[in-house]
Design a protein around this motif. Structure first.
Motif, mmCIF file in Angstrom:
data_model
loop_
_atom_site.group_PDB
_atom_site.id
_atom_site.type_symbol
_atom_site.label_atom_id
_atom_site.label_comp_id
_atom_site.label_asym_id
_atom_site.label_seq_id
_atom_site.Cartn_x
_atom_site.Cartn_y
_atom_site.Cartn_z
ATOM 1 N N HIS A 135 0.832 -1.208 0.000
ATOM 2 C CA HIS A 135 0.000 0.000 0.000
ATOM 3 C C HIS A 135 0.865 1.257 0.000
ATOM 4 C CE1 HIS A 135 -3.349 2.678 0.904
ATOM 5 N NE2 HIS A 135 -4.154 1.651 0.673
ATOM 6 N N PRO A 136 0.475 2.283 -0.787
ATOM 7 C CA PRO A 136 1.281 3.502 -0.854
ATOM 8 C C PRO A 136 1.153 4.405 0.363
ATOM 9 C CG PRO A 136 -0.692 3.732 -2.206
ATOM 10 C CD PRO A 136 -0.667 2.306 -1.723
ATOM 11 N N VAL A 137 0.149 4.166 1.205
ATOM 12 C CA VAL A 137 -0.107 5.013 2.372
ATOM 13 C C VAL A 137 0.339 4.282 3.632
ATOM 14 C CG1 VAL A 137 -1.891 6.196 3.709
ATOM 15 C CG2 VAL A 137 -2.058 6.111 1.213
ATOM 16 N N PRO A 138 1.035 4.958 4.558
ATOM 17 C CA PRO A 138 1.439 4.309 5.814
ATOM 18 C C PRO A 138 0.243 3.729 6.557
ATOM 19 C CG PRO A 138 2.520 6.443 5.574
ATOM 20 C CD PRO A 138 1.514 6.347 4.470
ATOM 21 N N ARG A 139 0.468 2.634 7.265
ATOM 22 C CA ARG A 139 -0.614 1.904 7.924
ATOM 23 C C ARG A 139 -1.439 2.797 8.846
ATOM 24 N NH1 ARG A 139 -1.889 -3.430 9.036
ATOM 25 N NH2 ARG A 139 -3.038 -3.781 10.958
ATOM 26 N N GLU A 140 -0.782 3.674 9.623
ATOM 27 C CA GLU A 140 -1.515 4.487 10.590
ATOM 28 C C GLU A 140 -2.414 5.521 9.908
ATOM 29 O OE1 GLU A 140 2.656 6.158 10.035
ATOM 30 O OE2 GLU A 140 1.730 4.198 10.374
ATOM 31 N N GLU A 141 -2.149 5.837 8.652
ATOM 32 C CA GLU A 141 -2.969 6.806 7.936
ATOM 33 C C GLU A 141 -4.106 6.153 7.153
ATOM 34 O OE1 GLU A 141 -0.607 9.397 5.537
ATOM 35 O OE2 GLU A 141 0.919 9.694 7.087
ATOM 36 N N ARG A 142 -4.159 4.833 7.140
ATOM 37 C CA ARG A 142 -5.206 4.123 6.388
ATOM 38 C C ARG A 142 -6.472 3.912 7.205
ATOM 39 N NH1 ARG A 142 -2.939 -1.330 4.057
ATOM 40 N NH2 ARG A 142 -5.093 -1.395 3.284
ATOM 41 N N PHE A 143 -6.401 4.133 8.525
ATOM 42 C CA PHE A 143 -7.534 3.855 9.394
ATOM 43 C C PHE A 143 -7.905 5.120 10.165
ATOM 44 C CE2 PHE A 143 -4.641 0.242 9.071
ATOM 45 C CZ PHE A 143 -5.451 -0.670 8.413
ATOM 46 N N MET A 144 -9.147 5.563 10.019
ATOM 47 C CA MET A 144 -9.618 6.780 10.672
ATOM 48 C C MET A 144 -10.903 6.462 11.435
ATOM 49 S SD MET A 144 -8.768 8.641 7.179
ATOM 50 C CE MET A 144 -8.853 6.978 6.506
ATOM 51 N N GLU A 145 -10.935 6.772 12.727
ATOM 52 C CA GLU A 145 -12.079 6.439 13.579
ATOM 53 C C GLU A 145 -12.786 7.707 14.042
ATOM 54 O OE1 GLU A 145 -10.469 4.109 16.733
ATOM 55 O OE2 GLU A 145 -10.376 2.277 15.528
ATOM 56 N N TYR A 146 -14.128 7.634 14.070
ATOM 57 C CA TYR A 146 -14.927 8.790 14.471
ATOM 58 C C TYR A 146 -16.123 8.331 15.305
ATOM 59 C CZ TYR A 146 -12.435 11.696 11.067
ATOM 60 O OH TYR A 146 -11.460 12.371 10.369
ATOM 61 N N CYS A 147 -16.566 9.223 16.208
ATOM 62 C CA CYS A 147 -17.837 9.057 16.906
ATOM 63 C C CYS A 147 -18.282 10.449 17.338
ATOM 64 C CB CYS A 147 -17.726 8.101 18.093
ATOM 65 S SG CYS A 147 -16.607 8.640 19.403
ATOM 66 N N GLY A 148 -19.547 10.552 17.749
ATOM 67 C CA GLY A 148 -20.090 11.843 18.151
ATOM 68 C C GLY A 148 -21.237 12.271 17.247
ATOM 69 N N GLU A 149 -21.720 13.497 17.492
ATOM 70 C CA GLU A 149 -22.836 14.020 16.714
ATOM 71 C C GLU A 149 -22.400 14.866 15.533
ATOM 72 O OE1 GLU A 149 -25.385 16.128 19.350
ATOM 73 O OE2 GLU A 149 -25.938 14.352 20.531
ATOM 74 N N LYS A 150 -21.151 15.257 15.516
ATOM 75 C CA LYS A 150 -20.652 16.086 14.431
ATOM 76 C C LYS A 150 -20.078 15.208 13.333
ATOM 77 C CE LYS A 150 -17.408 19.831 13.388
ATOM 78 N NZ LYS A 150 -16.309 20.685 13.915
ATOM 79 N N LYS A 151 -20.530 15.433 12.102
ATOM 80 C CA LYS A 151 -20.039 14.625 10.992
ATOM 81 C C LYS A 151 -18.593 15.002 10.664
ATOM 82 C CE LYS A 151 -21.483 17.579 7.131
ATOM 83 N NZ LYS A 151 -22.277 17.677 5.884
#
Length: 332
Positions: free
Chosen positions: A130-146
């Motif tokens: 993969h061309p993108v580093p592993r830590e930048e491939r996964f993004m986590e979110y929660c809350g009421e703001k999109k």
């Protein structure tokens, strides 16, 4: 079927026609027309949304191959991880952008955007490819703001994993496909066809995965031969012609035809490996009786590499294949 934009244009033209012809005699009539329009347009908007719903057994794994607006509203009580797997054409990339987002951080509520696919702890493409580093491939979110950004995948597949235990919470996400001028990694939807992998003269590993047992045939190969900068052009005519089998030992550029039970191409078993140049189809044929098969090209960046492979779904003669995965045979 008429598009939403075409229908909207029709209403605008109709109102203009009524106005020009004196048909909107009062403000009340005009208001009624607008109210009718809004009701119809709202209905049309709802019809354009693909709702993601649990099946009768409670499963919530969705595989989609179309652009559009997808929505999920939790029925409540589920703590299992759900997944929206998106796959586009191999020459396209996938982009996620949220229109609505409401996932409480309490009760383990969470949504994760993954650049690629994950299944049973295995990822495609792998970290090595993969061309993108592993830590930048996964993004986590929660809350009421999109999330106030779009999530652009590096290849034709992308994944949203989510766990939303609170009833009526969820999201709406817009999925779009964009042309990829230099495709590298891809998962193919069709188990039959012809595909060419190129490194575009770059140092990278490119894998094409097919989630079926397949028979492969090498149509043409130019791997580890054609230098990017030809210091001695006369060497082009004196280079060795033909495929070199099992050339991974000491070679910086080569192709693997592999198979396994999961998505991770780096732990798949190798059925055949080669490099060299050859434009005579059919010299090398490989059958792989595994749940997942792939062609992986490793490139140092010193050569303009390409390989063209024809592939077809295997339907029988599994045990006489070049590579057999026991788990696949057990599943028959």
């Amino acid at each position: 079927m008429c598009s939403l934009a075409l229908i909207i244009s029709f209403f605008i033209l109709m109102k203009h026609w009524l106005h020009v012809n004196g048909q909107t005699s009062s403000e009340t009539n005009t208001t009624e027309i607008f109210l009718i329009d809004e009701e119809i347009l709202e209905k049309l908007r709802e019809d354009t949304i693909t709702k993601l719903e649990h099946d009768e057994s409670g499963q919530c794994i969705f595989v989609k191959s179309e652009e559009g607006l997808y929505s999920y509203s939790s029925p409540g009580g589920y703590k299992e991880v759900c997944g929206l797997y998106i796959i586009a054409d191999p020459s396209e990339t996938v982009v996620f952008e949220f229109d609505e987002f409401d996932i409480s951080c309490g009760n383990d509520g969470l949504a994760s955007m993954i650049d690629g696919w994950e299944l049973n702890g295995q990822f495609f493409p792998t970290s090595k490819d993969h061309p993108v580093p592993r830590e930048e491939r996964f993004m986590e979110y929660c809350g009421e703001k999109k999330p106030d950004r779009e999530f652009r995948m590096s290849q034709n597949v992308g994944l949203i994993e989510f766990r939303i235990p609170i009833q009526n919470e969820g999201f709406k996400v817009n999925v779009t496909f964009h042309k990829n001028p230099e495709p590298c990694n891809a998962i193919l939807q069709n188990p039959q066809g012809v595909y060419t992998i190129r490194n575009h003269g770059k140092r990278l590993n490119c894998s094409v995965s097919i989630m079926f047992p397949e028979s492969f045939q090498v149509i043409s190969s130019d791997v580890g031969v054609k230098l990017k900068e030809k210091v001695h052009p006369e060497n082009e005519t004196s280079r060795v012609v033909g495929l070199i089998r099992e050339c991974r030992e000491g070679a910086s550029d080569y192709v693997e035809i592999i198979g396994g039970d999961g998505l991770d191409t780096t732990i798949m078993r190798v059925a055949e490996a080669f490099c060299g140049i050859d434009n005579k189809p059919g010299k090398l044929k490989v059958g792989i009786a595994c749940g997942n098969t792939a062609v992986r090209m490793v490139s140092s960046g010193n050569y303009e590499n390409s390989v063209t492979i024809a592939f077809d779904l295997m339907t029988d003669k599994y045990r006489s294949s070049s590579l057999v995965c026991p788990a696949f045979l057990d599943s028959l």
